[in-house]
Design an enzyme around this catalytic site. Structure first.
Site, short mmCIF file in Angstrom:
data_model
loop_
_atom_site.label_atom_id
_atom_site.label_comp_id
_atom_site.label_asym_id
_atom_site.label_seq_id
_atom_site.Cartn_x
_atom_site.Cartn_y
_atom_site.Cartn_z
N HIS A 56 7.58 -9.51 -0.64
CA HIS A 56 8.23 -9.61 -1.94
C HIS A 56 9.60 -10.29 -1.87
O HIS A 56 9.90 -11.20 -2.66
CB HIS A 56 8.37 -8.22 -2.56
N THR A 99 32.16 12.93 32.86
CA THR A 99 31.68 13.02 34.24
C THR A 99 32.84 12.64 35.16
O THR A 99 33.58 11.70 34.87
CB THR A 99 30.50 12.06 34.47
N GLN A 129 27.65 18.78 41.85
CA GLN A 129 26.63 18.27 42.78
C GLN A 129 27.29 17.49 43.91
O GLN A 129 28.16 16.65 43.67
CB GLN A 129 25.67 17.36 42.00
#
Length: 901
Positions: free
Chosen positions: A854, A142, A188
């Protein structure tokens, strides 16, 4: 600042505006771009922008050299990190050296609106990104504050980042082909945000779907996403808008948008102490999140920014870390609580669909048969089976008993359940009403003969041994195993595949309750006798009583360990056999070696006794050791590498000596005081009863494993039939069918076959998801808060006291264990198949388990410091690290390096 209305003709094959995209455009715009388009279409506030599509990526990578490099990457071993990283680095270099065709460059240039001062975020948007099953968060590049003239180069860098080493490793881990993935890029317009951060529409810590979680800081939100700052965190009740809590983070720095990109500045002391968002702003943000969640139909991880007093949404993706809600969903409006049957069996791996169907039918059918009705007792999520315990929580006594039972499996889960029941007590009222009383009475009356019939057997097995002492235990074990072998033969006695399947789904036979359930009561004799010793003998604690039980050769795990150790010693006597085992040769190859007779004879005897067992045997799809002896051979190999001849027998003698010392101390304490002459013979009798019965705890499961093995073999045979009919490629494919599909294909082999490959990939994905011991129908995970400990200390439940420091050995499969005597075993779980590894371990750490599972019992018997229920232990501890295990306090401390987050 939001996207403009659609403008006809403003896009090409290489770019698309957000408003021209939607969720169906994943292949064109990638996950991030498709989601942004969906947000814009729904009228949500999203900054303006466009997507450089995968068509541009294909133009950029249209090179035979690049295609060959991607194909080579697909052929690289996914577990070879160095080779993956080298191939990934080469691919990035090849792509960065390329230039876009003029047609792509013009399309990107035309997509900008002409504002020369605008700055943009350029974000990768892969076609396998922001998906419900794989987020790829942070795996690709980015770039922030990018001017329009520089955008094309950053787009190319984003496309090259499809092959960062972290993205390549992530795809390899998730089973995603490198050649099947393409990259789009989101461009954007950026706002100079006053605040920004991340909104989760479900609480990622607790799993609550009704609570939103917000992280916020000043300036751009990249500092939150990257973890650079300690952000504010708030939790909001989505239904009421109540701010449940608000933790103010340090927020030491903040990043701002500048003409040259971005810059980081220190936050003033005054602003650090202030809340980033007001309560009203948090409610507004939570409401936006609710709208987005409804739009996508699942909880969302949303990046947001606050600019000029208005919120904008930068991206939205599914929260992939949440455990899916159990299915089927409740058909009422009540809160339901589900208990993991896998955790109860110390086996938390996922099961394939047919195996889940088996347990759904067996448990659900049995409970409905005796409780009446057709309730959905069993649910499933992420390949695990859960039991609905809600009906038992409406009554005080039953509720307390359930919480106590859960504490045996996981103290953290029990504490969380108790808290949940206290907080929402009114939601767990009894399910019975006056109108249902006649039905309840009829059920009780019908069950009365059953109870009366079982009572004598329960008294005989649970009370008489206290008078008889050690007598009758061998006959008890022999009878239990004879019954189990008869049931195994009955399941496999079928005329065809259809009958085999029906025999499996018949579940536990009716006589199990009448004949064998009373006999199972005897397993409590040992623990009760031990508890009486603690009360009768002064100055005695559980640690001393545990020590008195050591060295019991009759115990299932000890018999198994001794047999495998003896086989390792036999192998040492024939160098060719020893070398073949060390070379991981198959059992068939070992049988062919000259002089292998003694080893083969001993190994066949081992399979006669234990061949019906398996690691994770609760899953009927798992091959049993008689089908695939790789696990016992792997344990023998580990013995040959890390042990000396006879060491296992020497350890047994040492445990017997420790037991005798404990017995002597018990008897010495018993003789003291005024009541010593009376107490001493009673103590001797209790010790005999205790030592002769404590080893019986694993016998019922050892016997029942014959039935599990029969289920495996029967359904495997059905798979072989479908292979012979040309329906399935291999017999193991049968486990990826559902019960009804399997029966339909047996009846009509020409019928529709579901996509087995897709189901296999889902199964592999489920393996990477950690599921909780309990989960509610709302997705909440009941558990207690972690103790206040240091960053390098992990917290669990101490189940075997003592402190040990040593080298951690991470083991995911007992067949591949390779550690030296005294190393600390760190493993996901510890069912009986793991027991032989305890013999050489110095301590034990497991991710699941409780005081009576166990692994805890065996650790106490062997005197190993042990901590169980250590969340993500095999991930957070690195193989070879030095650690300190405190089985008393329930902590695991990393002594060198740090825990892996």
């Amino acid at each position: 600042m939001t996207t403009d209305p659609p403008t006809p003709g403003n896009s090409t094959a290489y770019t698309r505006r957000f408003d021209e995209l939607g969720r169906d455009d994943l292949a064109l715009a990638g996950g991030k771009g498709a989601n942004l388009g969906e947000l814009v279409r729904a009228g949500l506030p999203v900054p303006a922008g466009f997507v450089v599509t995968t068509a541009a990526y294909r133009e950029l990578t249209d090179s035979s050299t690049i295609r060959e490099a991607i194909d080579e990457l697909d052929r690289t071993n996914p577990s070879d990190r160095d080779e993956l990283a080298t191939a990934a680095d080469r691919l990035q270099s090849l792509i960065r050296e390329r230039t876009f065709p003029e047609s792509v460059a013009e399309s990107v240039t035309d997509a900008f609106d002409g504002d020369d001062d605008a700055r943009y975020a350029v974000r990768s948007s892969a076609t396998a990104e922001d998906l419900p099953t794989a987020s790829f968060a942070g795996q690709h590049e980015t770039f922030l504050g990018v001017p329009a003239y520089d955008a094309l180069d950053r787009v190319r860098d984003c496309m090259a980042s499809l092959f960062t080493d972290r993205a390549v490793a992530y795809r390899a881990r998730n089973g995603i082909s490198h050649s099947a993935v393409e990259m789009a890029v989101v461009v954007q317009e950026m706002a100079d945000a006053d605040a920004a951060g991340v909104l989760f529409t479900a609480d990622p810590d607790s799993g609550k779907r009704g609570v939103a979680s917000v992280e916020s800081t000043y300036g751009l939100g990249e500092t939150v996403v990257s973890g650079e700052v300690s952000a504010d965190n708030a939790r909001i009740d989505k239904a009421t808008g109540e701010i449940l809590d608000y933790d103010i983070g340090e927020k030491a720095t903040e990043r701002r948008l500048t003409d040259d990109g971005t810059e980081t500045e220190e936050t003033t002391e005054e602003r650090r102490r202030e809340q980033v968002l007001s309560d009203a702003q948090l409610r507004t943000l939570a409401d936006l999140g609710t709208r987005i969640e409804k739009l996508f139909g699942e909880p969302q991880d949303i990046e947001w920014a606050l600019a000029d007093g208005e919120f904008v949404i930068l991206q939205s993706r599914p929260i992939t870390s949440l455990v899916s809600l159990p299915e089927p969903r409740p058909d009422d409006d009540r809160l339901h609580i589900y208990l993991s049957m896998g955790h109860a069996q110390a086996m938390t791996d996922p099961m394939p669909p047919l195996a889940l169907d088996v347990w759904e039918t067996v448990y659900g059918g049995m409970l409905n048969e005796y409780a009446g009705g057709d309730r959905a007792w069993v649910t499933r999520t992420e390949g695990r089976v859960y039991l609905d315990i809600t009906p038992f929580l409406g009554f005080g006594v039953a509720r307390d008993g359930i919480v106590e039972s859960i504490s045996v499996m996981s103290e953290s889960a029990a504490e969380g359940t108790a808290r949940l029941l206290d907080e929402r007590r009114e939601e767990f009222g009894g399910e019975f009403s006056v109108s249902s009383l006649p039905t309840v009475l009829r059920k009780l009356a019908g069950a009365l003969p059953l109870v009366v019939g079982m009572t004598p057997g329960m008294v005989q097995e649970g009370v008489l041994p206290f008078f008889r002492g050690a007598a009758g235990t061998e006959e008890y074990v022999a009878e239990f195993n004879a019954w189990a072998k008869a049931q195994e033969a009955q399941v496999l006695d079928a005329e065809g595949p259809n009958e085999l399947v029906e025999n499996v789904f018949a579940g536990f036979p009716a006589e199990f309750l009448f004949e064998m359930s009373p006999k199972s009561v005897r397993v409590i004799v040992g623990p009760v006798a031990g508890g009486l010793l603690e009360r009768v003998v002064p100055g005695v604690d559980a640690t001393l009583v545990d020590a008195a039980a050591r060295g019991a050769e009759q115990e299932v795990g000890t018999r198994m360990t001794l047999a495998l150790g003896d086989l390792a010693d036999i192998a040492r006597e024939t160098p060719a056999v020893e070398q073949a085992i060390l070379d991981e040769q198959s059992y068939e190859k070992i049988r062919e070696i000259e002089g292998s007779g003694p080893f083969v004879e001993g190994f066949e005897a081992f399979l006669d006794d234990f061949g019906h067992r398996a690691a994770g045997e609760f899953d009927p799809s798992r091959p049993r050791w008689r089908d695939d002896p790789a696990t016992p051979l792997g344990i023998i190999r580990g013995n040959l590498i890390g042990e000396q001849k006879g060491a296992h027998r020497e350890r047994l003698h040492e445990r017997k000596r420790q037991a005798q010392d404990a017995i002597d101390e018990l008897q010495a304490n018993a003789r003291r005081g005024l009541f010593g002459p009376v107490r001493q013979p009673l103590t001797s009798h209790l010790i005999r009863t205790y030592r002769s019965h404590i080893h019986l705890r694993d016998e019922p499961k050892h016997a029942a494993a014959h039935l599990f093995a029969a289920w495996h073999e029967a359904l495997q045979r059905a798979g072989e039939y479908l292979v012979a009919e040309g329906v399935l490629t291999e017999a193991d494919d049968v486990w990826f069918l559902r019960r009804d599909e399997l029966l339909a294909l047996i009846d009509d082999p020409s019928g529709d076959l579901p996509d087995i490959d897709v189901r296999r990939r889902d199964h592999e994905r489920h393996k990477r998801i950690d599921v909780p011991p309990l989960i509610t129908s709302e997705g909440e995970i009941p558990r207690s808060e972690r103790k206040d400990v240091g960053a390098n200390t992990l917290v669990g439940t101490g189940v075997s006291s003592g402190i040990i420091e040593g080298t951690a050995r991470i083991v995911h499969d007992p067949a591949n264990a390779n550690f030296q005597s005294g190393d600390i075993l760190v493993c996901p779980s510890s069912d009986p198949a793991w027991t032989p590894l305890f013999a050489t371990a110095g301590g034990v750490v497991t991710e699941v388990g409780g005081r009576l599972t166990h692994g805890a019992l065996v650790a106490r018997e062997y005197g190993l410091p042990a901590v169980v229920s250590v969340l993500e232990a095999t991930d957070r501890i690195t193989d070879g690290q030095r650690i300190r295990v405190d089985g008393t306090q329930g902590t695991v401390e990393i002594l060198d390096g740090q825990t892996s987050e």
